[in-house]
Design a protein around this motif. Structure first.
Motif, short mmCIF file in Angstrom:
data_model
loop_
_atom_site.label_atom_id
_atom_site.label_comp_id
_atom_site.label_asym_id
_atom_site.label_seq_id
_atom_site.Cartn_x
_atom_site.Cartn_y
_atom_site.Cartn_z
N ALA A 72 0.52 -1.64 0.16
CA ALA A 72 -0.13 -0.42 -0.36
C ALA A 72 0.97 1.46 0.48
CB ALA A 72 -1.02 -0.10 0.90
N SER A 73 2.22 0.74 0.84
CA SER A 73 2.80 2.54 0.74
C SER A 73 3.40 3.17 -1.08
CB SER A 73 4.15 1.94 1.90
OG SER A 73 4.73 1.10 1.05
N LYS A 74 3.71 1.80 -1.44
CA LYS A 74 4.57 1.94 -2.74
C LYS A 74 3.43 1.85 -3.79
CE LYS A 74 7.75 0.97 -3.84
NZ LYS A 74 9.23 1.65 -4.05
N MET A 75 1.78 1.84 -3.51
CA MET A 75 0.36 2.53 -4.50
C MET A 75 -0.25 3.24 -4.07
SD MET A 75 -1.27 -0.28 -6.30
CE MET A 75 -1.50 -1.60 -6.09
N VAL A 76 0.19 4.22 -2.98
CA VAL A 76 0.10 5.57 -2.84
C VAL A 76 1.15 6.14 -3.05
CG1 VAL A 76 -1.78 5.39 -0.32
CG2 VAL A 76 1.06 5.60 -0.42
N GLN A 77 1.80 5.76 -3.91
CA GLN A 77 3.04 6.82 -4.96
C GLN A 77 2.29 6.49 -6.28
OE1 GLN A 77 6.92 5.37 -3.73
NE2 GLN A 77 6.66 5.58 -1.75
N GLN A 78 1.50 5.75 -6.44
CA GLN A 78 1.12 5.72 -8.24
C GLN A 78 0.09 6.64 -8.01
OE1 GLN A 78 2.57 3.73 -9.92
NE2 GLN A 78 4.21 3.13 -8.20
N PRO A 79 -1.00 7.09 -9.34
CA PRO A 79 -0.95 8.05 -9.94
C PRO A 79 -2.89 7.40 -9.83
CG PRO A 79 -0.56 7.43 -11.85
CD PRO A 79 0.09 6.52 -10.70
N VAL A 80 -3.42 7.42 -7.99
CA VAL A 80 -3.98 6.60 -7.72
C VAL A 80 -4.60 7.30 -7.16
CG1 VAL A 80 -3.97 3.83 -8.37
CG2 VAL A 80 -2.94 5.15 -5.87
N ASP A 81 -6.53 7.44 -7.06
CA ASP A 81 -7.31 8.46 -5.80
C ASP A 81 -7.04 8.10 -4.16
OD1 ASP A 81 -8.59 8.80 -8.88
OD2 ASP A 81 -8.13 11.09 -7.63
N ALA A 82 -6.97 6.09 -4.24
CA ALA A 82 -7.75 5.49 -3.12
C ALA A 82 -6.79 4.40 -3.47
CB ALA A 82 -9.06 5.78 -2.60
N VAL A 83 -6.50 3.34 -2.26
CA VAL A 83 -5.92 2.58 -2.41
C VAL A 83 -7.09 1.15 -1.21
CG1 VAL A 83 -3.31 1.09 -2.17
CG2 VAL A 83 -3.26 3.39 -2.84
#
Ligand code: DLZ
Length: 161
Positions: A72-83
């Motif tokens: 999740a700590s990596k995914m929040v760095q992607q261009p996403v609005d929520a994880v």
């Protein structure tokens, strides 16, 4: 928490904001895959029901729930609005359950105060398999549905504040 009066899949559809232009990340644990697979499907189905295109849903699997924190700590760095973080921990004979639940919960909670997009808590923690089955499409609905609706609402909140 699912109760006798609250089904995880029931919500007021009018309360769900528009998903226009939104992207979502989902991290999902392979442990108890029969449960997490159903939770994942529920989350994806509900996001798509509210207009999110499949290409705008990024899914990443991890070995166990404890690894959801790093993913999740990596995914929040992607261009996403929520994880959305999806896992299932079932109580065993040792205190391991408590450590995984506490560690994962604390790690995911911390991300919510340090990262730019919300992380939604899709960790099921149950005393037995039946309780988990009840919450992944069984008699208490599907927590994946609840997480998807929460993710949309929090993503909209993040855009509006
Ligand atoms: C080790 C372990 C155990 C005993 N039980 C679960 C579980 O019920 N659900 C789950 O998602 N993961 C479990 N794990 C794996 C840990 O989350 C983690 O993957 C390992 O401890 C390696 O870091």
């Amino acid at each position: 928490m699912a109760t006798i009066t609250h089904n995880l899949s029931e919500y007021d559809i009018r309360s769900v904001p528009s998903t226009e232009g939104m992207k979502f990340g989902i991290v999902v644990s392979e442990w108890n895959a029969n449960i997490t697979g159903a939770l994942l499907q529920g989350a994806k189905d509900t996001l798509q029901k509210h207009g999110v295109m499949p290409k705008d849903i990024i899914v990443q699997t991890v070995p166990g729930s404890f690894e959801l924190i790093y993913a999740a700590s990596k995914m929040v760095q992607q261009p996403v609005d929520a994880v959305i973080a999806i896992g299932c921990v079932i109580r065993g004979d040792t205190p391991h359950f408590d450590y995984i639940c506490q560690g994962t919960t604390y790690g995911l909670a911390r991300l919510n105060t340090t990262q730019p997009v919300p992380v939604i808590y899709g960790l099921i923690t149950t005393n037995n398999m039946q309780q988990a089955l009840d919450r992944c499409g069984g008699k208490l609905g599907n927590k994946g549905d609840e997480c998807a609706v929460t993710a949309i609402k929090m993503a909209a909140l993040n855009r509006n504040i």
